[in-house]
Enzyme design. Structure first.
Site, PDB file in Angstrom:
ATOM      1  N   LYS A  75       0.828  -1.217   0.000  1.00 18.71           N
ATOM      2  CA  LYS A  75       0.000   0.000   0.000  1.00 18.71           C
ATOM      3  C   LYS A  75       0.855   1.256   0.000  1.00 18.71           C
ATOM      4  CE  LYS A  75      -4.425  -1.522   1.818  1.00 18.71           C
ATOM      5  NZ  LYS A  75      -5.498  -1.262   2.779  1.00 18.71           N
ATOM      6  N   LYS A 127      -4.872 -10.422  -6.893  1.00 19.81           N
ATOM      7  CA  LYS A 127      -6.169 -10.670  -6.248  1.00 19.81           C
ATOM      8  C   LYS A 127      -7.184  -9.624  -6.696  1.00 19.81           C
ATOM      9  CE  LYS A 127      -5.552  -7.978  -2.111  1.00 19.81           C
ATOM     10  NZ  LYS A 127      -5.493  -7.738  -0.719  1.00 19.81           N
ATOM     11  N   LYS A 132     -10.540  -3.832  -4.348  1.00 18.45           N
ATOM     12  CA  LYS A 132     -11.324  -2.598  -4.438  1.00 18.45           C
ATOM     13  C   LYS A 132     -10.549  -1.502  -5.136  1.00 18.45           C
ATOM     14  CE  LYS A 132     -13.676  -3.118   0.023  1.00 18.45           C
ATOM     15  NZ  LYS A 132     -13.540  -2.823   1.451  1.00 18.45           N
TER      16      LYS A 132
HETATM   17  P1  AMP Z   1     -11.122  -5.263   2.758  1.00 16.69           P
HETATM   18  O1  AMP Z   1     -11.908  -4.907   1.564  1.00 16.69           O
HETATM   19  O2  AMP Z   1      -9.665  -5.190   2.502  1.00 16.69           O
HETATM   20  O3  AMP Z   1     -11.553  -4.581   4.014  1.00 16.69           O
HETATM   21  O4  AMP Z   1     -11.429  -6.804   2.972  1.00 16.69           O
HETATM   22  C1  AMP Z   1     -12.593  -7.293   3.616  1.00 16.69           C
HETATM   23  C2  AMP Z   1     -12.534  -8.795   3.691  1.00 16.69           C
HETATM   24  O5  AMP Z   1     -12.585  -9.367   2.371  1.00 16.69           O
HETATM   25  C3  AMP Z   1     -11.248  -9.333   4.317  1.00 16.69           C
HETATM   26  O6  AMP Z   1     -11.561 -10.458   5.123  1.00 16.69           O
HETATM   27  C4  AMP Z   1     -10.420  -9.738   3.139  1.00 16.69           C
HETATM   28  O7  AMP Z   1      -9.498 -10.753   3.460  1.00 16.69           O
HETATM   29  C5  AMP Z   1     -11.481 -10.246   2.177  1.00 16.69           C
HETATM   30  N1  AMP Z   1     -11.022 -10.127   0.783  1.00 16.69           N
HETATM   31  C6  AMP Z   1     -10.620  -9.003   0.148  1.00 16.69           C
HETATM   32  N2  AMP Z   1     -10.264  -9.268  -1.133  1.00 16.69           N
HETATM   33  C7  AMP Z   1     -10.448 -10.599  -1.312  1.00 16.69           C
HETATM   34  C8  AMP Z   1     -10.263 -11.491  -2.431  1.00 16.69           C
HETATM   35  N3  AMP Z   1      -9.827 -11.055  -3.608  1.00 16.69           N
HETATM   36  N4  AMP Z   1     -10.557 -12.802  -2.246  1.00 16.69           N
HETATM   37  C9  AMP Z   1     -11.015 -13.266  -1.051  1.00 16.69           C
HETATM   38  N5  AMP Z   1     -11.203 -12.479   0.033  1.00 16.69           N
HETATM   39  C10 AMP Z   1     -10.930 -11.166  -0.088  1.00 16.69           C
END
Ligand code: AMP
Ligand code: TRP
Length: 355
Positions: free
Chosen positions: A115, A217, A220
């Site tokens: 990041k 991966k 967002k």
């Molecule tokens: P975040 O959007 O970073 O707050 O992530 C929220 C949740 O979604 C966390 O538990 C992440 O590990 C999960 N997550 C985010 N991106 C992925 C992805 N590409 N595949 C699986 N889980 C994800």
């Protein structure tokens, strides 16, 4: 077997678009765990501001993630749904953890490196300290289980390291106050105030990949909207994104082995299996030998069938600010009582006059 009361905690940042990776890797698991556990689900707005957020957009996104939790089926009366900044004890414990964690531990965090990018000098101090706040989120409730996607594994290892160092550093004081709980660590039984929390990185899709690059991966923050399926996408957009998803020229294999070295093909099969709640093997038994031109429309139909009801509910709920805000307020009050009970003891353990 830990003798802490089983409690599930997880958080999602209100930044940008929630996507299929968030749903399959995290939110769908949150819903399933409600039947067997007490759960606390948190919209982590203080984590969001570790990188710049427009204030009005942060408020919008906080309500939208809350709406996604509710639309997916989380019950805010049986469990707790709230936004992090309402419960100031998270920040208080995070400060104490900043003094427990070591610079060297945080320096190893790969998410910070990704990041912060090349310009590390210009990253916020909050972005560097992000994992100590995450440890505080979990441990201020002494939560025992944390469902997350695969990308959070390192942060959860750090959470355990912090809990363990706190338990060791203050072991005499914890014993004196009788504040410890017995827990099994490997073969040993140890006594500590904080549990060594277990990550729950499981389910068929702990790491959903980008539709444009099977080695990255789904995220967002990817500049290409074609790389992800947003929970708010309509049927036509979902179909278009799947149609345009990168694949290789071969057809689908009939065995899972045939997906080796074909990350884009593997990702689409994993998505189908996860959405249909079946195995990759079953998907390949049905589609093995077929071309992507036949598989993609089937995947698109399935994605629309599973996601459209959630998207509709999300839109309906996020428009109702009064309802969403009342859920967060009520959840914040209940979470706050639990967090304050923990902090009363933590202040005594550390020697901070404040109770
Ligand atoms: P975040 O959007 O970073 O707050 O992530 C929220 C949740 O979604 C966390 O538990 C992440 O590990 C999960 N997550 C985010 N991106 C992925 C992805 N590409 N595949 C699986 N889980 C994800
Ligand atoms: N860091 C997590 C992510 O980006 C979000 C998060 C913050 C979290 N605090 C948490 C996840 C506590 C689980 C538990 O996905």
């Amino acid at each position: 077997m830990s003798s802490f009361k089983p409690l599930v905690f997880s958080g999602v940042q209100p930044t940008g678009n929630l996507h299929l990776g968030n749903y399959l890797g995290a939110i769908r698991r949150f819903v399933q765990l409600q039947d067997s556990h007490d759960c606390i689900y948190c919209v982590v707005d203080m984590h969001a501001i570790t990188t710049w957020q427009e204030p009005a957009e942060l408020i919008r996104a906080t309500r939208e993630v809350t709406a996604a939790f509710l639309a997916a089926g989380i019950d805010p009366r049986k469990h707790i749904v709230f936004n992090q900044s309402r419960v100031v004890q998270h920040a208080e414990l995070a400060w104490i953890f900043n003094c427990v964690a070591r610079m060297g531990w945080l320096n190893r965090m790969t998410q910070f490196k990704e990041k912060a990018g090349k310009d590390r000098e210009n990253a916020s101090v909050g972005l560097f300290a992000y994992p100590t706040l995450m440890a505080a989120d979990i441990l201020v409730y002494r939560a025992t289980h944390v469902p997350v996607g695969d990308d959070q594994k390192q942060h959860l290892e750090l959470t355990r390291d912090i809990a363990q160092k706190f338990n060791n550093d203050f072991s005499a004081r914890i014993a004196e106050l009788g504040a410890g709980v017995e827990m099994k660590v490997g073969e040993e039984t140890v006594n500590g105030f904080f549990p060594l929390t277990e990550p729950l990185i499981e389910g068929p899709a702990p790491r959903v990949m980008s539709l444009r690059d099977g080695l990255k991966k789904m995220s967002k923050s990817d500049p290409s909207d074609l790389s992800r399926i947003n929970l708010t996408d309509d049927a036509e957009t979902i179909s278009k994104k799947i149609r345009k998803a990168k694949t290789d020229p071969d057809g689908l294999p009939s065995e899972a082995d045939g997906l080796k070295g074909r990350p884009e093909a593997e990702n689409l099969v994993v998505l189908y299996a996860a959405l249909a709640e079946t195995s990759k093997e079953n998907v390949l038994a049905e589609f093995g030998g077929k071309q992507f031109s036949a598989f993609k429309p089937a995947l698109a139909d399935l994605a629309v069938e599973k996601l459209a009801p959630i998207a509709g509910e999300m839109r309906r709920i996020s428009a109702d600010h009064a309802y969403v805000d009342s859920v967060l307020r009520d959840g914040g009050e209940r979470a706050g009582m639990q967090a304050e009970a923990t902090m009363k003891t933590v202040r005594e353990i550390v020697g901070l006059l404040g109770n």
